[in-house]
Motif scaffolding. Structure first.
Motif, PDB file in Angstrom:
ATOM      1  N   GLY A  82      42.926   1.618  15.337  1.00 57.90           N
ATOM      2  CA  GLY A  82      42.730   3.025  15.679  1.00 57.90           C
ATOM      3  C   GLY A  82      42.460   3.285  17.149  1.00 57.90           C
ATOM      4  O   GLY A  82      42.503   4.429  17.590  1.00 57.90           O
ATOM      5  N   GLU A  83      42.188   2.243  17.925  1.00 54.54           N
ATOM      6  CA  GLU A  83      41.948   2.412  19.358  1.00 54.54           C
ATOM      7  C   GLU A  83      43.281   2.371  20.107  1.00 54.54           C
ATOM      8  O   GLU A  83      44.284   1.861  19.599  1.00 54.54           O
ATOM      9  CB  GLU A  83      41.020   1.331  19.890  1.00 54.54           C
ATOM     10  N   SER A  84      43.270   2.891  21.342  1.00 55.97           N
ATOM     11  CA  SER A  84      44.495   2.939  22.128  1.00 55.97           C
ATOM     12  C   SER A  84      44.192   2.857  23.612  1.00 55.97           C
ATOM     13  O   SER A  84      43.039   2.940  24.029  1.00 55.97           O
ATOM     14  CB  SER A  84      45.248   4.244  21.827  1.00 55.97           C
ATOM     15  N   PHE A  85      45.257   2.699  24.385  1.00 57.51           N
ATOM     16  CA  PHE A  85      45.176   2.799  25.838  1.00 57.51           C
ATOM     17  C   PHE A  85      46.454   3.463  26.322  1.00 57.51           C
ATOM     18  O   PHE A  85      47.417   3.606  25.567  1.00 57.51           O
ATOM     19  CB  PHE A  85      44.949   1.432  26.509  1.00 57.51           C
ATOM     20  N   VAL A  86      46.454   3.900  27.573  1.00 58.06           N
ATOM     21  CA  VAL A  86      47.597   4.608  28.135  1.00 58.06           C
ATOM     22  C   VAL A  86      48.170   3.813  29.294  1.00 58.06           C
ATOM     23  O   VAL A  86      47.427   3.341  30.160  1.00 58.06           O
ATOM     24  CB  VAL A  86      47.188   6.028  28.623  1.00 58.06           C
ATOM     25  N   LEU A  87      49.494   3.657  29.293  1.00 57.86           N
ATOM     26  CA  LEU A  87      50.200   3.049  30.424  1.00 57.86           C
ATOM     27  C   LEU A  87      50.774   4.163  31.284  1.00 57.86           C
ATOM     28  O   LEU A  87      51.281   5.158  30.761  1.00 57.86           O
ATOM     29  CB  LEU A  87      51.376   2.198  29.942  1.00 57.86           C
ATOM     30  N   TRP A 117      53.636   3.470  19.519  1.00 60.43           N
ATOM     31  CA  TRP A 117      54.083   3.712  20.897  1.00 60.43           C
ATOM     32  C   TRP A 117      54.411   5.195  20.993  1.00 60.43           C
ATOM     33  O   TRP A 117      55.353   5.662  20.365  1.00 60.43           O
ATOM     34  CB  TRP A 117      55.309   2.850  21.144  1.00 60.43           C
ATOM     35  N   ASP A 118      53.636   5.943  21.749  1.00 65.01           N
ATOM     36  CA  ASP A 118      53.801   7.391  21.816  1.00 65.01           C
ATOM     37  C   ASP A 118      53.998   7.828  23.260  1.00 65.01           C
ATOM     38  O   ASP A 118      53.100   7.664  24.091  1.00 65.01           O
ATOM     39  CB  ASP A 118      52.569   8.074  21.219  1.00 65.01           C
ATOM     40  N   TYR A 119      55.177   8.376  23.546  1.00 62.22           N
ATOM     41  CA  TYR A 119      55.435   8.894  24.887  1.00 62.22           C
ATOM     42  C   TYR A 119      54.646  10.190  25.081  1.00 62.22           C
ATOM     43  O   TYR A 119      54.852  11.155  24.353  1.00 62.22           O
ATOM     44  CB  TYR A 119      56.925   9.179  25.096  1.00 62.22           C
ATOM     45  N   ILE A 120      53.768  10.203  26.064  1.00 62.77           N
ATOM     46  CA  ILE A 120      53.018  11.400  26.433  1.00 62.77           C
ATOM     47  C   ILE A 120      53.819  12.181  27.473  1.00 62.77           C
ATOM     48  O   ILE A 120      53.856  13.401  27.456  1.00 62.77           O
ATOM     49  CB  ILE A 120      51.636  11.029  27.005  1.00 62.77           C
ATOM     50  N   MET A 121      54.455  11.442  28.389  1.00 61.41           N
ATOM     51  CA  MET A 121      55.277  12.037  29.444  1.00 61.41           C
ATOM     52  C   MET A 121      56.490  11.136  29.651  1.00 61.41           C
ATOM     53  O   MET A 121      56.348   9.920  29.774  1.00 61.41           O
ATOM     54  CB  MET A 121      54.469  12.152  30.736  1.00 61.41           C
ATOM     55  N   LYS A 122      57.683  11.740  29.702  1.00 65.46           N
ATOM     56  CA  LYS A 122      58.935  10.981  29.835  1.00 65.46           C
ATOM     57  C   LYS A 122      59.655  11.355  31.111  1.00 65.46           C
ATOM     58  O   LYS A 122      60.592  12.146  31.089  1.00 65.46           O
ATOM     59  CB  LYS A 122      59.842  11.270  28.648  1.00 65.46           C
ATOM     60  N   TRP A 139      55.976   8.191  33.882  1.00 62.88           N
ATOM     61  CA  TRP A 139      55.981   7.925  32.448  1.00 62.88           C
ATOM     62  C   TRP A 139      54.559   7.612  32.020  1.00 62.88           C
ATOM     63  O   TRP A 139      53.857   6.856  32.696  1.00 62.88           O
ATOM     64  CB  TRP A 139      56.887   6.737  32.132  1.00 62.88           C
ATOM     65  N   ARG A 140      54.140   8.204  30.914  1.00 53.43           N
ATOM     66  CA  ARG A 140      52.826   7.924  30.323  1.00 53.43           C
ATOM     67  C   ARG A 140      53.051   7.618  28.852  1.00 53.43           C
ATOM     68  O   ARG A 140      53.658   8.412  28.136  1.00 53.43           O
ATOM     69  CB  ARG A 140      51.872   9.104  30.491  1.00 53.43           C
ATOM     70  N   ILE A 141      52.543   6.452  28.413  1.00 55.50           N
ATOM     71  CA  ILE A 141      52.731   6.003  27.039  1.00 55.50           C
ATOM     72  C   ILE A 141      51.377   5.618  26.468  1.00 55.50           C
ATOM     73  O   ILE A 141      50.634   4.847  27.079  1.00 55.50           O
ATOM     74  CB  ILE A 141      53.683   4.783  26.969  1.00 55.50           C
ATOM     75  N   ARG A 142      51.068   6.154  25.280  1.00 53.12           N
ATOM     76  CA  ARG A 142      49.852   5.742  24.573  1.00 53.12           C
ATOM     77  C   ARG A 142      50.249   4.648  23.578  1.00 53.12           C
ATOM     78  O   ARG A 142      51.131   4.850  22.753  1.00 53.12           O
ATOM     79  CB  ARG A 142      49.214   6.916  23.836  1.00 53.12           C
ATOM     80  N   ILE A 143      49.575   3.506  23.677  1.00 53.47           N
ATOM     81  CA  ILE A 143      49.806   2.387  22.769  1.00 53.47           C
ATOM     82  C   ILE A 143      48.548   2.228  21.928  1.00 53.47           C
ATOM     83  O   ILE A 143      47.447   2.062  22.467  1.00 53.47           O
ATOM     84  CB  ILE A 143      50.118   1.097  23.561  1.00 53.47           C
ATOM     85  N   SER A 144      48.718   2.298  20.613  1.00 44.67           N
ATOM     86  CA  SER A 144      47.588   2.246  19.686  1.00 44.67           C
ATOM     87  C   SER A 144      47.724   1.042  18.768  1.00 44.67           C
ATOM     88  O   SER A 144      48.833   0.632  18.420  1.00 44.67           O
ATOM     89  CB  SER A 144      47.566   3.501  18.805  1.00 44.67           C
TER      90      SER A 144
END
Length: 82
Positions: free
Chosen positions: A35-40, A63-68, A73-78
């Motif tokens: 359930g935890e994540s970080f953002v690239l 893998w969730d694109y926040i900004m493309k 690019w911002r990706i949240r990886i959980s």
């Protein structure tokens, strides 16, 4: 219930030497609880990294694109339940 004191880790790859990036990313992921994540943050789509996650952690990540892009690019990886 919101734990508003929890801040999400952000890894800005633009400021990390290329040869150190994947080790840092996978080490950070390995430390996550379910359930935890970080953002690239990156200056291009790190799609090869997505494929590597799929190989190394099948079904255990999101893998969730926040900004493309096109410049950022911002990706949240959980970590998901395996």
């Amino acid at each position: 219930m919101c734990d508003c004191n929890v801040t999400e880790t952000v890894i800005d790859l633009r400021h990390i030497m290329p040869r150190m990036r994947h080790g840092l990313i996978f080490s950070t992921f390995d430390q996550l609880d379910e359930g935890e994540s970080f953002v690239l943050v990156n200056d291009h789509d790190p799609r090869p990294l997505l494929y590597q996650f799929g190989t190394n952690y099948p079904g255990a990540f999101d893998w969730d694109y926040i900004m493309k892009g096109p410049d950022l690019w911002r990706i949240r990886i959980s970590r998901e339940a395996a």
